[in-house]
Design an enzyme around this catalytic site. Structure first.
Site, PDB file in Angstrom:
ATOM      1  N   LYS A 163       0.809  -1.223   0.000  1.00 11.73           N
ATOM      2  CA  LYS A 163       0.000   0.000   0.000  1.00 11.73           C
ATOM      3  C   LYS A 163       0.840   1.270   0.000  1.00 11.73           C
ATOM      4  CE  LYS A 163      -4.074  -2.009   0.110  1.00 11.73           C
ATOM      5  NZ  LYS A 163      -5.101  -1.799  -0.915  1.00 11.73           N
TER       6      LYS A 163
ATOM      7  N   GLU B  47      -9.865   5.914   3.114  1.00 10.48           N
ATOM      8  CA  GLU B  47     -10.635   4.807   3.674  1.00 10.48           C
ATOM      9  C   GLU B  47      -9.645   3.713   3.998  1.00 10.48           C
ATOM     10  OE1 GLU B  47     -10.006   5.151   0.525  1.00 10.48           O
ATOM     11  OE2 GLU B  47      -9.272   3.137   0.026  1.00 10.48           O
TER      12      GLU B  47
ATOM     13  N   SER C 193       1.599  -9.638  -1.074  1.00  7.36           N
ATOM     14  CA  SER C 193       1.302  -8.204  -0.934  1.00  7.36           C
ATOM     15  C   SER C 193       1.527  -7.656   0.470  1.00  7.36           C
ATOM     16  CB  SER C 193      -0.137  -7.943  -1.363  1.00  7.36           C
ATOM     17  OG  SER C 193      -1.029  -8.753  -0.633  1.00  7.36           O
TER      18      SER C 193
HETATM   19  C1  LIG Z   1      -1.748  -6.959   2.334  1.00 11.62           C
HETATM   20  C2  LIG Z   1      -2.869  -6.595   1.438  1.00 11.62           C
HETATM   21  N1  LIG Z   1      -2.984  -7.220   0.258  1.00 11.62           N
HETATM   22  C3  LIG Z   1      -3.983  -6.937  -0.593  1.00 11.62           C
HETATM   23  C4  LIG Z   1      -4.957  -6.016  -0.266  1.00 11.62           C
HETATM   24  C5  LIG Z   1      -6.080  -5.817  -1.235  1.00 11.62           C
HETATM   25  O1  LIG Z   1      -6.040  -4.616  -1.911  1.00 11.62           O
HETATM   26  P1  LIG Z   1      -5.663  -4.525  -3.433  1.00 11.62           P
HETATM   27  O2  LIG Z   1      -6.551  -5.448  -4.174  1.00 11.62           O
HETATM   28  O3  LIG Z   1      -5.918  -3.102  -3.763  1.00 11.62           O
HETATM   29  O4  LIG Z   1      -4.246  -4.881  -3.591  1.00 11.62           O
HETATM   30  C6  LIG Z   1      -4.867  -5.325   0.942  1.00 11.62           C
HETATM   31  C7  LIG Z   1      -5.872  -4.308   1.296  1.00 11.62           C
HETATM   32  O5  LIG Z   1      -5.991  -3.813   2.358  1.00 11.62           O
HETATM   33  C8  LIG Z   1      -3.794  -5.621   1.817  1.00 11.62           C
HETATM   34  O6  LIG Z   1      -3.671  -5.001   2.994  1.00 11.62           O
END
Ligand SMILES: Cc1ncc(COP(=O)(O)O)c(C=O)c1O
Lengths: 259, 401
Positions: free
Chosen positions: B90, B112, B379
């Site tokens: 993020k 948000e 992620s």
């Molecule tokens: C670690 C992590 N991965 C994925 C996401 C999902 O978001 P996005 O689809 O925008 O990557 C989030 C959202 O809070 C997150 O904290």
């Protein structure tokens, strides 16, 4: 016929030197079976036209009062089709024009063309879509034109001169002047420049200019109506009807005569 | 493939900017500021500086040898976005948007948050750059991500709990948009995912594409070739589009976006917008959406707060219809199992969101060759989820074999 009904209503008010008053109600709040009765009550109380809210699960342009009304309506099972069917029942003996205010998605799900057609059949005169800016109008204009439904544009306090011009030129039915930076809901007062802003809009708009968002007292109605052709009152009406206080609604509408 | 979005912010039939007129001038101002920043070497230099010195990029592309052996499938690499400062991808976006905020002369930001990761990343860069920060978070998420709430407050942000709806991400976005509408003159909305009105999907993608750009270079260094497949989880779609975008034209690279299957697609309790939804308009863009027949948005469900969203970014809808990316879903249970699997094979506790992508490896392993390369976007890290995982374990999900 549908669109023209709205124009005629505003012309009639103007001819007698009065100001317009457009109350907003949430369709299905308090039961869909009472909708036509509410419409009659507002018409008899002196409303110029009625803005009929179709509930949407995520109303980002609305404050807490209308959000809550939408939730009540949805919980009561209100659907687009049911509202249109209900309204169509009294189409022929209803004098007052109806304008639908909702968000794009319920219409998109219904089908834009089908929706415009059903609106025409139900005797709806216009449509207000707070989440449809100029840039995306292409999605609906053709269908609305074909079925004689006015697309009422909203101008904001933040709109640039260029955008105001474009919106004023296009607006049909009336030009909706949003009087607060924010969502619908009662406010104590308005920004100092509101009078000048509304007067400037009147200068350039062919359609009547109505002030709305935050209008909640007879004093507001009088204050804002001096500068334009009238007002739209939402949250206050929704709240009063929910409390069963019809007198307050009637008094508020009557205040247009003093404006 | 053609480059998207168009000048008007459309991706095929999807995208657009369906916002109240009050916001349109700010949307146009943002678009202009972003275009100028992209061309400005000074801005790019500043981004590179913060990404390296503050965020800790580049992140490793780690060969997960024990996981690969465990699954008896392809060579699995993890793109370690969990190692970024604040523990997820993020911050790649928030640092960029915070710098844009400064460029536009604004001193306040609103955002948000679902899992709290975007909220923490926004609060973090706000502290770094001296911006005033307000975060909207659904009531249910405040409960399940209590530690992140405290983190944001520690960083100086104001956290507002949102009661409406299920009290999850969708409701937080609604309130953040309402707040932005009322404060648009001096406040920038740091949108946290590749959804929302144009230009947000493009801005977020462009700030997140560093994930895929680095991966591309790293995988060639390590394996001398592009991967056979890449996998990422999809909430709103920011980590996924960041990973996918640089590979879109490499048609030999298969791409898989993994949504939250919740309690199973048949249960109706999931957040699989692309897999199960149909086109609709929510939060400013036209995209796949979970909704009922009457166009009312459905409440999603996922054990992972970051995936608990009924919509998805418009570029994903486009890539789905173009047949370029395959979207599929992983259930809560499968994700929990993947948390355990990765923790025990590699000593890495993934975020519940990322665990959905990890779980998908188990599905891909049997259909891929041993010499194939599979890249997973990890992620985020799982620290924030340890309580949720423990609760799930205690209420029935057995973490032991
Ligand atoms: C670690 C992590 N991965 C994925 C996401 C999902 O978001 P996005 O689809 O925008 O990557 C989030 C959202 O809070 C997150 O904290």
């Amino acid at each position: 016929m549908t669109k023209a009904k709205l124009d005629t209503a505003f012309q009639t008010v103007e001819k007698v030197g009065e100001k317009a008053f457009v109350p907003y109600i949430m369709a299905g709040d308090g039961g869909l079976e009472n909708l036509n009765e509410s419409i009659r009550f507002l018409a008899e109380s002196g409303a110029t036209a009625i803005e009929l809210g179709l509930p949407f699960s995520d109303p980002v342009a609305d404050g807490p009062t209308i959000q809550a009304a939408g939730i009540r309506a949805l919980e009561a099972g209100t659907t687009v089709q049911a509202v249109l069917d209900e309204v169509a029942k009294e189409k022929d003996n209803r004098m007052i024009p109806l304008v639908i205010m909702t968000y794009l998605n319920p219409i998109f799900a219904y089908g834009v063309e089908a929706f415009a057609q059903s609106c025409e059949a139900a005797g709806i005169s216009g449509l207000i879509l707070p989440d449809l800016p100029l840039e995306e109008e292409g999605l609906v204009v053709k269908a609305l034109k074909k079925h004689n439904i006015a697309l009422i544009r909203l101008v904001a306090l933040t709109s640039t001169q260029e955008r105001i011009q474009a919106l004023a030129e296009r607006s049909e039915g009336f030009l909706y002047a949003v009087t607060v930076a924010g969502t619908t809901g009662e406010r104590a007062s308005f920004v100092n420049q509101i009078g000048a802003h509304l007067q400037a809009l009147k200068e350039i708009s062919k359609a009547p200019v109505l002030a709305g968002f935050g209008v909640s007292t007879p004093e507001h109605v009088k204050e804002l109506s001096q500068y334009c052709d009238g007002v739209v009152v939402g949250s206050k009406i929704v709240d009063a009807l929910n409390r069963g206080d019809k007198q307050q609604v009637a008094d508020l509408i009557a205040s247009r005569k003093e404006a | 493939m053609a480059t998207y979005p168009t000048e008007t912010g459309h991706y095929g039939d999807f995208g657009g900017r369906f916002v109240p007129e009050t916001l349109m001038p700010a949307i146009l101002e943002l678009e202009k500021a972003f275009k100028e920043a992209k061309e400005d070497e000074g801005f790019q230099e500043e981004m590179r500086y913060y990404l390296k010195q503050y965020v800790g990029r580049e992140t490793p592309l780690y060969y997960a040898e024990r996981l690969s052996k465990h699954l008896d499938g392809p060579r699995i690499y993890l793109k370690r976005e969990d190692l970024n400062h604040t523990g997820a991808h993020k911050i790649n976006n928030t640092i960029g948007q915070a710098l844009l905020t400064q460029r536009m002369g604004k001193k306040k930001v609103v955002a948000e948050t679902g899992a709290g990761q975007h909220g923490v990343a926004t609060a973090t860069v706000s502290a770094l750059l001296g911006l005033e920060c307000i975060i909207f978070m659904g009531k249910e998420d405040v409960r399940r991500q209590a530690l992140n709430v405290y983190r944001m407050e520690l960083l100086g942000a104001q956290v507002v709990s949102v009661d409406q709806g299920n009290g999850t991400l969708k409701d937080a976005v609604n309130e953040a948009m309402r707040y932005w509408t009322a404060n648009v003159e001096d406040t920038h909305y740091i949108f946290g995912t590749a959804a929302g009105p144009h230009p947000f999907p493009q801005i977020v993608r462009d700030f997140q594409r560093i994930i895929g750009d680095e991966t591309r270079k790293q995988v060639i260094e390590a394996e001398g070739k592009l991967p056979e497949a890449v996998v990422a989880c999809v909430g709103g779609g920011s980590n996924a589009i960041g990973m996918f975008y640089p590979f879109v034209d490499d048609l030999d690279v298969k791409m898989y976006g993994v949504e939250a299957g919740g309690k199973g697609l048949l249960s109706g309790m999931h957040a699989a917008s692309l897999t199960e939804g149909k086109a609709g308009i929510l939060h400013g863009s036209l995209s796949y959406l979970l909704q009922n027949e009457d166009g009312q948005v459905q409440e999603p469900h996922s054990i992972s707060a970051g995936l608990d969203y009924p919509g998805v970014g418009p570029e994903h809808s486009y890539l789905k219809d173009a047949g370029r990316v395959t979207y599929d879903a992983i259930t809560d249970e499968e994700a929990l199992e993947a948390v355990r699997m990765l923790s025990r094979t590699e000593g890495i506790i993934p975020a519940l969101e990322s665990a959905h992508a990890v779980a998908y490896c188990k599905k891909l392993a049997p259909v891929m060759n041993k010499e194939d390369v599979l890249v997973v976007c990890l992620s985020g890290r799982g620290d924030k989820d340890v309580n949720t995982i423990r609760e799930a374990h205690e209420t029935g999900g057995d973490l032991h074999d």
